[in-house]
Design a protein around this motif. Structure first.
Motif, PDB file in Angstrom:
ATOM      1  N   ILE A  38      20.878  30.369  50.121  1.00 53.54           N
ATOM      2  CA  ILE A  38      22.128  29.733  49.538  1.00 53.54           C
ATOM      3  C   ILE A  38      22.979  29.169  50.543  1.00 53.54           C
ATOM      4  CG2 ILE A  38      24.512  30.510  48.646  1.00 53.54           C
ATOM      5  CD1 ILE A  38      22.268  30.577  46.733  1.00 53.54           C
ATOM      6  N   SER A  39      23.483  27.767  50.469  1.00 47.49           N
ATOM      7  CA  SER A  39      24.162  27.083  51.301  1.00 47.49           C
ATOM      8  C   SER A  39      25.471  27.441  51.550  1.00 47.49           C
ATOM      9  CB  SER A  39      23.769  25.615  51.224  1.00 47.49           C
ATOM     10  OG  SER A  39      24.660  25.344  49.970  1.00 47.49           O
ATOM     11  N   LYS A  40      26.341  26.901  52.328  1.00 44.57           N
ATOM     12  CA  LYS A  40      27.891  27.201  52.397  1.00 44.57           C
ATOM     13  C   LYS A  40      28.490  26.523  51.195  1.00 44.57           C
ATOM     14  CE  LYS A  40      31.430  28.137  54.872  1.00 44.57           C
ATOM     15  NZ  LYS A  40      31.941  29.294  54.881  1.00 44.57           N
ATOM     16  N   ALA A  41      28.028  25.428  50.720  1.00 42.15           N
ATOM     17  CA  ALA A  41      28.497  24.728  49.414  1.00 42.15           C
ATOM     18  C   ALA A  41      28.309  25.594  48.133  1.00 42.15           C
ATOM     19  CB  ALA A  41      27.941  23.308  49.387  1.00 42.15           C
ATOM     20  N   ASP A  42      27.290  26.429  48.017  1.00 47.05           N
ATOM     21  CA  ASP A  42      26.810  26.923  47.086  1.00 47.05           C
ATOM     22  C   ASP A  42      27.303  28.619  47.056  1.00 47.05           C
ATOM     23  OD1 ASP A  42      25.819  24.925  45.938  1.00 47.05           O
ATOM     24  OD2 ASP A  42      24.043  25.541  46.632  1.00 47.05           O
ATOM     25  N   GLU A  43      28.016  29.077  48.124  1.00 49.44           N
ATOM     26  CA  GLU A  43      28.508  30.250  48.306  1.00 49.44           C
ATOM     27  C   GLU A  43      29.258  30.913  47.059  1.00 49.44           C
ATOM     28  OE1 GLU A  43      30.420  31.032  52.006  1.00 49.44           O
ATOM     29  OE2 GLU A  43      28.429  30.640  53.119  1.00 49.44           O
ATOM     30  N   ASN A  44      30.231  30.104  46.530  1.00 44.32           N
ATOM     31  CA  ASN A  44      31.212  30.751  45.554  1.00 44.32           C
ATOM     32  C   ASN A  44      30.243  30.745  44.254  1.00 44.32           C
ATOM     33  OD1 ASN A  44      33.548  30.950  47.181  1.00 44.32           O
ATOM     34  ND2 ASN A  44      34.309  28.796  46.838  1.00 44.32           N
ATOM     35  N   GLU A  45      29.378  29.736  44.059  1.00 43.00           N
ATOM     36  CA  GLU A  45      28.787  29.960  42.805  1.00 43.00           C
ATOM     37  C   GLU A  45      27.803  31.081  42.804  1.00 43.00           C
ATOM     38  OE1 GLU A  45      27.242  28.406  39.063  1.00 43.00           O
ATOM     39  OE2 GLU A  45      29.141  28.287  40.329  1.00 43.00           O
ATOM     40  N   PHE A  46      27.542  31.339  43.805  1.00 41.01           N
ATOM     41  CA  PHE A  46      26.323  32.661  44.263  1.00 41.01           C
ATOM     42  C   PHE A  46      27.333  33.918  43.938  1.00 41.01           C
ATOM     43  CE2 PHE A  46      25.507  36.197  46.548  1.00 41.01           C
ATOM     44  CZ  PHE A  46      24.134  36.686  45.961  1.00 41.01           C
ATOM     45  N   LEU A  47      28.455  33.776  44.315  1.00 38.68           N
ATOM     46  CA  LEU A  47      29.150  34.892  44.097  1.00 38.68           C
ATOM     47  C   LEU A  47      29.851  35.093  42.694  1.00 38.68           C
ATOM     48  CD1 LEU A  47      31.681  34.712  47.332  1.00 38.68           C
ATOM     49  CD2 LEU A  47      29.830  36.309  46.993  1.00 38.68           C
ATOM     50  N   ARG A  48      29.909  34.093  41.926  1.00 42.74           N
ATOM     51  CA  ARG A  48      30.255  34.048  40.532  1.00 42.74           C
ATOM     52  C   ARG A  48      29.095  34.656  39.770  1.00 42.74           C
ATOM     53  NH1 ARG A  48      29.595  31.605  36.041  1.00 42.74           N
ATOM     54  NH2 ARG A  48      28.276  29.878  36.874  1.00 42.74           N
ATOM     55  N   LEU A  49      28.074  34.221  39.956  1.00 38.79           N
ATOM     56  CA  LEU A  49      26.865  34.453  39.117  1.00 38.79           C
ATOM     57  C   LEU A  49      26.412  35.912  39.463  1.00 38.79           C
ATOM     58  CD1 LEU A  49      24.703  31.240  40.026  1.00 38.79           C
ATOM     59  CD2 LEU A  49      25.573  31.923  37.720  1.00 38.79           C
ATOM     60  N   ALA A  50      26.351  36.568  40.721  1.00 35.65           N
ATOM     61  CA  ALA A  50      26.163  37.832  41.191  1.00 35.65           C
ATOM     62  C   ALA A  50      27.273  38.686  40.448  1.00 35.65           C
ATOM     63  CB  ALA A  50      26.300  37.955  42.549  1.00 35.65           C
ATOM     64  N   ARG A  51      28.505  38.331  40.399  1.00 34.65           N
ATOM     65  CA  ARG A  51      29.519  39.183  39.989  1.00 34.65           C
ATOM     66  C   ARG A  51      29.366  39.311  38.300  1.00 34.65           C
ATOM     67  NH1 ARG A  51      34.428  36.387  39.861  1.00 34.65           N
ATOM     68  NH2 ARG A  51      33.753  35.635  37.662  1.00 34.65           N
ATOM     69  N   ASN A  52      28.831  38.181  37.857  1.00 40.73           N
ATOM     70  CA  ASN A  52      28.734  38.390  36.243  1.00 40.73           C
ATOM     71  C   ASN A  52      27.636  38.986  36.008  1.00 40.73           C
ATOM     72  OD1 ASN A  52      30.908  36.657  35.763  1.00 40.73           O
ATOM     73  ND2 ASN A  52      29.534  34.792  35.678  1.00 40.73           N
ATOM     74  N   LYS A  53      26.334  39.123  36.926  1.00 44.59           N
ATOM     75  CA  LYS A  53      25.186  39.982  36.424  1.00 44.59           C
ATOM     76  C   LYS A  53      25.702  41.344  36.584  1.00 44.59           C
ATOM     77  CE  LYS A  53      20.345  40.157  37.425  1.00 44.59           C
ATOM     78  NZ  LYS A  53      19.741  39.815  35.915  1.00 44.59           N
ATOM     79  N   LEU A  54      26.273  41.711  37.957  1.00 34.89           N
ATOM     80  CA  LEU A  54      26.547  43.049  38.162  1.00 34.89           C
ATOM     81  C   LEU A  54      27.414  43.556  37.245  1.00 34.89           C
ATOM     82  CD1 LEU A  54      26.625  42.687  42.113  1.00 34.89           C
ATOM     83  CD2 LEU A  54      24.645  43.784  40.527  1.00 34.89           C
ATOM     84  N   GLU A  55      28.500  43.034  36.823  1.00 32.23           N
ATOM     85  CA  GLU A  55      29.405  43.507  35.928  1.00 32.23           C
ATOM     86  C   GLU A  55      28.793  43.637  34.528  1.00 32.23           C
ATOM     87  OE1 GLU A  55      32.936  40.688  36.114  1.00 32.23           O
ATOM     88  OE2 GLU A  55      33.612  41.960  37.848  1.00 32.23           O
ATOM     89  N   ASN A  56      27.959  42.762  34.026  1.00 31.44           N
ATOM     90  CA  ASN A  56      27.207  43.143  33.000  1.00 31.44           C
ATOM     91  C   ASN A  56      26.336  43.841  32.775  1.00 31.44           C
ATOM     92  OD1 ASN A  56      28.480  40.751  31.543  1.00 31.44           O
ATOM     93  ND2 ASN A  56      26.774  39.299  32.083  1.00 31.44           N
ATOM     94  N   ARG A  57      25.855  44.635  34.049  1.00 31.76           N
ATOM     95  CA  ARG A  57      25.182  45.903  34.515  1.00 31.76           C
ATOM     96  C   ARG A  57      25.875  47.023  34.545  1.00 31.76           C
ATOM     97  NH1 ARG A  57      19.667  45.402  36.097  1.00 31.76           N
ATOM     98  NH2 ARG A  57      18.715  43.607  35.106  1.00 31.76           N
ATOM     99  N   GLY A  58      27.173  46.936  34.462  1.00 33.66           N
ATOM    100  CA  GLY A  58      28.054  48.217  34.666  1.00 33.66           C
ATOM    101  C   GLY A  58      28.410  48.495  35.938  1.00 33.66           C
ATOM    102  N   TYR A  59      28.454  47.545  36.848  1.00 27.30           N
ATOM    103  CA  TYR A  59      28.910  47.551  38.083  1.00 27.30           C
ATOM    104  C   TYR A  59      30.409  47.023  38.358  1.00 27.30           C
ATOM    105  CZ  TYR A  59      24.138  48.500  39.831  1.00 27.30           C
ATOM    106  OH  TYR A  59      22.922  49.160  40.100  1.00 27.30           O
ATOM    107  N   ASP A  60      31.168  47.895  39.087  1.00 24.73           N
ATOM    108  CA  ASP A  60      32.326  47.231  39.624  1.00 24.73           C
ATOM    109  C   ASP A  60      31.940  46.413  40.984  1.00 24.73           C
ATOM    110  OD1 ASP A  60      34.066  48.441  37.598  1.00 24.73           O
ATOM    111  OD2 ASP A  60      34.091  50.433  38.835  1.00 24.73           O
ATOM    112  N   VAL A  61      32.499  45.285  41.049  1.00 20.78           N
ATOM    113  CA  VAL A  61      32.163  44.496  42.190  1.00 20.78           C
ATOM    114  C   VAL A  61      33.232  44.124  43.241  1.00 20.78           C
ATOM    115  CG1 VAL A  61      31.312  42.053  42.767  1.00 20.78           C
ATOM    116  CG2 VAL A  61      30.382  43.392  40.566  1.00 20.78           C
ATOM    117  N   PHE A  62      33.079  44.214  44.517  1.00 22.58           N
ATOM    118  CA  PHE A  62      33.982  44.039  45.517  1.00 22.58           C
ATOM    119  C   PHE A  62      33.412  43.101  46.553  1.00 22.58           C
ATOM    120  CE2 PHE A  62      33.904  48.295  43.648  1.00 22.58           C
ATOM    121  CZ  PHE A  62      35.675  48.527  43.483  1.00 22.58           C
ATOM    122  N   PHE A  63      34.495  42.386  46.781  1.00 26.91           N
ATOM    123  CA  PHE A  63      33.957  41.051  47.803  1.00 26.91           C
ATOM    124  C   PHE A  63      34.509  41.554  49.348  1.00 26.91           C
ATOM    125  CE2 PHE A  63      34.642  39.114  43.741  1.00 26.91           C
ATOM    126  CZ  PHE A  63      33.202  38.669  43.406  1.00 26.91           C
TER     127      PHE A  63
END
Length: 88
Positions: A38-63
């Motif tokens: 993941i590049s610096k420019a794509d960090e926010n998109e990675f965080l959004r995608l990871a948060r969505n996947k984890l929340e859909n699996r029943g995780y609380d996500v913290f940054f």
């Protein structure tokens, strides 16, 4: 500007982290940069995608810098980690 994120690589990375961690998933800065590429420019998109996947699996996500409770202990997402997911 075109997004350079490899969705399959992100998905594979997160699936492996979920399998390894079960109740607690930690995505370190180093791993996301090197293993996922993941590049610096794509960090926010990675965080959004990871948060969505984890929340859909029943995780609380913290940054980074967030405080959370795990096993009755208060912990903080360190600056060397992008996020922590805790199974709820």
């Amino acid at each position: 500007m075109q997004n350079s994120i490899d969705l399959k690589k992100i998905d594979d990375y997160l699936e492996k982290k979920i399998e390894e961690g079960k109740d607690k998933v930690t995505c370190s800065y180093f791993e996301v940069k090197t293993k996922v590429g993941i590049s610096k420019a794509d960090e926010n998109e990675f965080l959004r995608l990871a948060r969505n996947k984890l929340e859909n699996r029943g995780y609380d996500v913290f940054f980074t810098n967030a405080v959370y409770t795990y096993n009755n202990r208060k912990e903080k997402v360190g600056i060397n980690n992008f996020l922590v997911g805790i199974k709820n």
